[in-house]
Design a protein around this motif. Sequence first.
Motif, PDB file in Angstrom:
ATOM      1  N   GLY A  30       9.020   5.357   5.652  1.00 23.55           N
ATOM      2  CA  GLY A  30      10.377   4.952   5.331  1.00 23.55           C
ATOM      3  C   GLY A  30      10.676   5.337   3.898  1.00 23.55           C
ATOM      4  N   LEU A  31      11.540   4.575   3.231  1.00 25.21           N
ATOM      5  CA  LEU A  31      11.785   4.774   1.809  1.00 25.21           C
ATOM      6  C   LEU A  31      10.887   3.810   1.040  1.00 25.21           C
ATOM      7  CD1 LEU A  31      15.683   5.077   1.671  1.00 25.21           C
ATOM      8  CD2 LEU A  31      13.980   6.912   1.734  1.00 25.21           C
ATOM      9  N   GLY A  32       9.834   4.356   0.454  1.00 26.97           N
ATOM     10  CA  GLY A  32       8.889   3.531  -0.292  1.00 26.97           C
ATOM     11  C   GLY A  32       7.889   2.790   0.553  1.00 26.97           C
ATOM     12  N   VAL A  33       8.098   2.706   1.868  1.00 28.94           N
ATOM     13  CA  VAL A  33       7.178   1.980   2.738  1.00 28.94           C
ATOM     14  C   VAL A  33       6.493   2.935   3.707  1.00 28.94           C
ATOM     15  CG1 VAL A  33       8.485  -0.164   2.608  1.00 28.94           C
ATOM     16  CG2 VAL A  33       8.912   1.427   4.487  1.00 28.94           C
ATOM     17  N   ARG A  34       5.279   2.566   4.091  1.00 29.75           N
ATOM     18  CA  ARG A  34       4.547   3.288   5.121  1.00 29.75           C
ATOM     19  C   ARG A  34       4.696   2.537   6.442  1.00 29.75           C
ATOM     20  NH1 ARG A  34      -1.192   4.647   2.045  1.00 29.75           N
ATOM     21  NH2 ARG A  34      -0.277   5.878   0.342  1.00 29.75           N
ATOM     22  N   ILE A  35       4.864   3.281   7.511  1.00 33.21           N
ATOM     23  CA  ILE A  35       5.042   2.681   8.827  1.00 33.21           C
ATOM     24  C   ILE A  35       3.847   3.065   9.697  1.00 33.21           C
ATOM     25  CG2 ILE A  35       6.549   2.490  10.841  1.00 33.21           C
ATOM     26  CD1 ILE A  35       8.823   3.603   9.034  1.00 33.21           C
ATOM     27  N   GLY A  36       3.146   2.062  10.204  1.00 32.99           N
ATOM     28  CA  GLY A  36       2.009   2.332  11.077  1.00 32.99           C
ATOM     29  C   GLY A  36       0.824   2.960  10.380  1.00 32.99           C
ATOM     30  N   ASP A  37       0.684   2.739   9.087  1.00 34.16           N
ATOM     31  CA  ASP A  37      -0.479   3.268   8.366  1.00 34.16           C
ATOM     32  C   ASP A  37      -1.718   2.489   8.804  1.00 34.16           C
ATOM     33  OD1 ASP A  37      -2.442   4.070   6.640  1.00 34.16           O
ATOM     34  OD2 ASP A  37      -1.351   3.593   4.808  1.00 34.16           O
ATOM     35  N   PRO A  38      -2.662   3.134   9.498  1.00 33.63           N
ATOM     36  CA  PRO A  38      -3.805   2.391  10.044  1.00 33.63           C
ATOM     37  C   PRO A  38      -4.659   1.728   8.981  1.00 33.63           C
ATOM     38  CG  PRO A  38      -4.143   4.770  10.236  1.00 33.63           C
ATOM     39  CD  PRO A  38      -2.717   4.568   9.826  1.00 33.63           C
ATOM     40  N   GLY A  39      -4.655   2.262   7.774  1.00 35.61           N
ATOM     41  CA  GLY A  39      -5.441   1.661   6.707  1.00 35.61           C
ATOM     42  C   GLY A  39      -4.856   0.367   6.175  1.00 35.61           C
ATOM     43  N   ILE A  40      -3.634   0.047   6.596  1.00 36.67           N
ATOM     44  CA  ILE A  40      -2.958  -1.149   6.104  1.00 36.67           C
ATOM     45  C   ILE A  40      -2.677  -2.122   7.234  1.00 36.67           C
ATOM     46  CG2 ILE A  40      -0.901  -2.043   4.929  1.00 36.67           C
ATOM     47  CD1 ILE A  40      -0.581   0.758   3.685  1.00 36.67           C
ATOM     48  N   VAL A  41      -2.124  -1.602   8.350  1.00 33.82           N
ATOM     49  CA  VAL A  41      -1.584  -2.493   9.383  1.00 33.82           C
ATOM     50  C   VAL A  41      -2.600  -2.873  10.447  1.00 33.82           C
ATOM     51  CG1 VAL A  41       0.696  -1.511   9.017  1.00 33.82           C
ATOM     52  CG2 VAL A  41      -0.715  -0.613  10.876  1.00 33.82           C
ATOM     53  N   GLY A  42      -3.727  -2.185  10.526  1.00 31.67           N
ATOM     54  CA  GLY A  42      -4.703  -2.489  11.556  1.00 31.67           C
ATOM     55  C   GLY A  42      -4.100  -2.335  12.938  1.00 31.67           C
ATOM     56  N   PRO A  43      -4.215  -3.352  13.801  1.00 30.06           N
ATOM     57  CA  PRO A  43      -3.699  -3.242  15.161  1.00 30.06           C
ATOM     58  C   PRO A  43      -2.184  -3.424  15.270  1.00 30.06           C
ATOM     59  CG  PRO A  43      -4.669  -5.392  14.850  1.00 30.06           C
ATOM     60  CD  PRO A  43      -4.943  -4.627  13.592  1.00 30.06           C
ATOM     61  N   LEU A  44      -1.505  -3.740  14.160  1.00 26.88           N
ATOM     62  CA  LEU A  44      -0.050  -3.924  14.182  1.00 26.88           C
ATOM     63  C   LEU A  44       0.601  -2.553  14.009  1.00 26.88           C
ATOM     64  CD1 LEU A  44       0.101  -7.088  11.893  1.00 26.88           C
ATOM     65  CD2 LEU A  44       0.107  -7.017  14.387  1.00 26.88           C
ATOM     66  N   THR A  45       0.522  -1.729  15.035  1.00 33.75           N
ATOM     67  CA  THR A  45       0.755  -0.290  14.916  1.00 33.75           C
ATOM     68  C   THR A  45       2.173   0.094  14.523  1.00 33.75           C
ATOM     69  OG1 THR A  45       1.092  -0.230  17.317  1.00 33.75           O
ATOM     70  CG2 THR A  45      -1.105   0.306  16.495  1.00 33.75           C
ATOM     71  N   ASP A  46       3.142  -0.773  14.728  1.00 34.62           N
ATOM     72  CA  ASP A  46       4.519  -0.453  14.359  1.00 34.62           C
ATOM     73  C   ASP A  46       4.982  -1.204  13.117  1.00 34.62           C
ATOM     74  OD1 ASP A  46       5.049   1.421  16.403  1.00 34.62           O
ATOM     75  OD2 ASP A  46       5.357  -0.195  17.837  1.00 34.62           O
ATOM     76  N   ALA A  47       4.051  -1.844  12.432  1.00 33.99           N
ATOM     77  CA  ALA A  47       4.394  -2.590  11.222  1.00 33.99           C
ATOM     78  C   ALA A  47       4.558  -1.629  10.044  1.00 33.99           C
ATOM     79  CB  ALA A  47       3.309  -3.617  10.914  1.00 33.99           C
ATOM     80  N   TYR A  48       5.256  -2.112   9.029  1.00 31.68           N
ATOM     81  CA  TYR A  48       5.428  -1.314   7.810  1.00 31.68           C
ATOM     82  C   TYR A  48       4.964  -2.132   6.612  1.00 31.68           C
ATOM     83  CZ  TYR A  48       9.790  -4.020   7.298  1.00 31.68           C
ATOM     84  OH  TYR A  48      10.708  -5.029   7.198  1.00 31.68           O
ATOM     85  N   GLY A  49       4.755  -1.452   5.500  1.00 29.70           N
ATOM     86  CA  GLY A  49       4.346  -2.140   4.283  1.00 29.70           C
ATOM     87  C   GLY A  49       3.722  -1.193   3.289  1.00 29.70           C
ATOM     88  N   HIS A  50       2.839  -1.733   2.471  1.00 31.14           N
ATOM     89  CA  HIS A  50       2.165  -0.922   1.458  1.00 31.14           C
ATOM     90  C   HIS A  50       0.904  -1.639   1.020  1.00 31.14           C
ATOM     91  CE1 HIS A  50       1.889   2.258  -1.525  1.00 31.14           C
ATOM     92  NE2 HIS A  50       3.041   2.742  -1.102  1.00 31.14           N
ATOM     93  N   SER A  51      -0.016  -0.855   0.498  1.00 33.96           N
ATOM     94  CA  SER A  51      -1.247  -1.403  -0.069  1.00 33.96           C
ATOM     95  C   SER A  51      -1.279  -1.129  -1.560  1.00 33.96           C
ATOM     96  CB  SER A  51      -2.469  -0.772   0.598  1.00 33.96           C
ATOM     97  OG  SER A  51      -2.475   0.628   0.386  1.00 33.96           O
ATOM     98  N   GLY A  52      -2.225  -1.773  -2.248  1.00 32.90           N
ATOM     99  CA  GLY A  52      -2.413  -1.555  -3.669  1.00 32.90           C
ATOM    100  C   GLY A  52      -3.867  -1.321  -3.998  1.00 32.90           C
ATOM    101  N   PHE A  53      -4.131  -0.527  -5.024  1.00 30.80           N
ATOM    102  CA  PHE A  53      -5.487  -0.116  -5.387  1.00 30.80           C
ATOM    103  C   PHE A  53      -6.371  -1.308  -5.743  1.00 30.80           C
ATOM    104  CE2 PHE A  53      -8.687   1.710  -8.308  1.00 30.80           C
ATOM    105  CZ  PHE A  53      -9.176   2.725  -7.508  1.00 30.80           C
ATOM    106  N   THR A  54      -5.776  -2.390  -6.212  1.00 23.80           N
ATOM    107  CA  THR A  54      -6.557  -3.571  -6.577  1.00 23.80           C
ATOM    108  C   THR A  54      -7.060  -4.339  -5.353  1.00 23.80           C
ATOM    109  OG1 THR A  54      -4.452  -4.728  -6.825  1.00 23.80           O
ATOM    110  CG2 THR A  54      -5.524  -3.923  -8.839  1.00 23.80           C
ATOM    111  N   GLY A  55      -6.642  -3.901  -4.144  1.00 27.33           N
ATOM    112  CA  GLY A  55      -7.078  -4.555  -2.922  1.00 27.33           C
ATOM    113  C   GLY A  55      -6.018  -5.438  -2.302  1.00 27.33           C
ATOM    114  N   THR A  56      -4.761  -5.125  -2.598  1.00 29.83           N
ATOM    115  CA  THR A  56      -3.643  -5.918  -2.103  1.00 29.83           C
ATOM    116  C   THR A  56      -2.957  -5.220  -0.940  1.00 29.83           C
ATOM    117  OG1 THR A  56      -2.183  -4.856  -3.705  1.00 29.83           O
ATOM    118  CG2 THR A  56      -3.229  -6.925  -4.364  1.00 29.83           C
ATOM    119  N   SER A  57      -2.195  -5.981  -0.140  1.00 29.98           N
ATOM    120  CA  SER A  57      -1.372  -5.368   0.903  1.00 29.98           C
ATOM    121  C   SER A  57      -0.315  -6.346   1.387  1.00 29.98           C
ATOM    122  CB  SER A  57      -2.221  -4.887   2.085  1.00 29.98           C
ATOM    123  OG  SER A  57      -2.987  -5.936   2.636  1.00 29.98           O
ATOM    124  N   LEU A  58       0.818  -5.768   1.771  1.00 30.20           N
ATOM    125  CA  LEU A  58       1.907  -6.489   2.423  1.00 30.20           C
ATOM    126  C   LEU A  58       2.218  -5.754   3.712  1.00 30.20           C
ATOM    127  CD1 LEU A  58       4.333  -8.459   2.641  1.00 30.20           C
ATOM    128  CD2 LEU A  58       5.629  -6.819   1.263  1.00 30.20           C
TER     129      LEU A  58
END
Length: 340
Positions: free
Chosen positions: A268-296
């Motif tokens: 999306g704009l600024g967000v990743r959609i379905g990124d397996p490294g972030i969303v796991g089994p929530l395949t249609d979810a969107y969000g972002h991760s952070g290098f410090t070990g964070t994620s939304l």
Amino acid sequence: MLADILAAATPSVIPSAVAVIAVDGEIADAAAAGELVRYTDHDGTLAPTRPPARRDSVFDLASVSKLFTTAVILSLVSQDRLDLDAPVAAWLPNHYGDRTHITLRHLLTHTAGLQPTHRVDGVPPADRLDTILATPITSPVGGPYLYTDVGMITVGRIAEVAGGAPLDTLVRDLVTTPLGLLDTGYRRIGAPPSHDPARIAKTECHRAIGEVHDETAHSLGGVAGHAGVFSTADDLIRFGEALRLGLLPLTDEMTREHPVQDAAFRHGLGVRIGDPGIVGPLTDAYGHSGFTGTSLVVDPAHKLTVVLLTNAVHPVRGRPGIRELREAVSAKALRIVSRP
């Protein structure tokens, strides 16, 4: 329970963490584990005082900050102060006057052809931002996808020009204050602490408590478009819920899929959609991760918002297991909404 998942990862993967899962805006599970300051040096010497993580602990969000920058941009677009498809040169003529084919949408989808990073440690402080904004184009504009902090730093500067205020002020006025996120914001280097230091998770040992971990954001004084925001899990849940419910301007534009070539996920704009490294089994979810070990992670189909905050870079970066932890937390969220 989330408590068991976090406990199993502490301290081998993370010295501390807070995780919260919300279903349709209601907290379904939450947990805190570990110690906010566990080590005194990069060799892993245990600190004499090790404050425990609490649900209201404050973490460096790292690249999750990009979502706040994007929210500011879309607020300015909604006010007709920016145009996603106008040349970036309209706001940065000194740096993009000869690159009029690059738009704000290119920057927000990481398709502007900019290299990932541009270190400015040896550059005089007054020249650092100009140096980054002058970063040359090294890949084709429009794709392939090339994740770049330089692009989001540029986006942050565009917001400042169009919004007539520093980025931290814009984030406060356009995002955190309207949403009531009292524990969320940038921490300028050298400024008085905005939180009790005992609430803040330590990152690498060469950083003072409460200083942004990211090198480039640190060199820019703690405020940048790609990193620098600190927050709590409950504040980040409220931010994610605002995205899910469309409470911020142009959320639909932010979270819809934009064509991006050769990415390992949708964008999306600024967000990743379905990124397996972030969303796991929530395949249609969107969000972002952070290098410090964070994620939304936000999953509208399941009415889920999932937050994981950690200081996985304490005492050193590169510790294995954070991806698996993110997947486990997302899988727990899916189990919650799937149970009878």
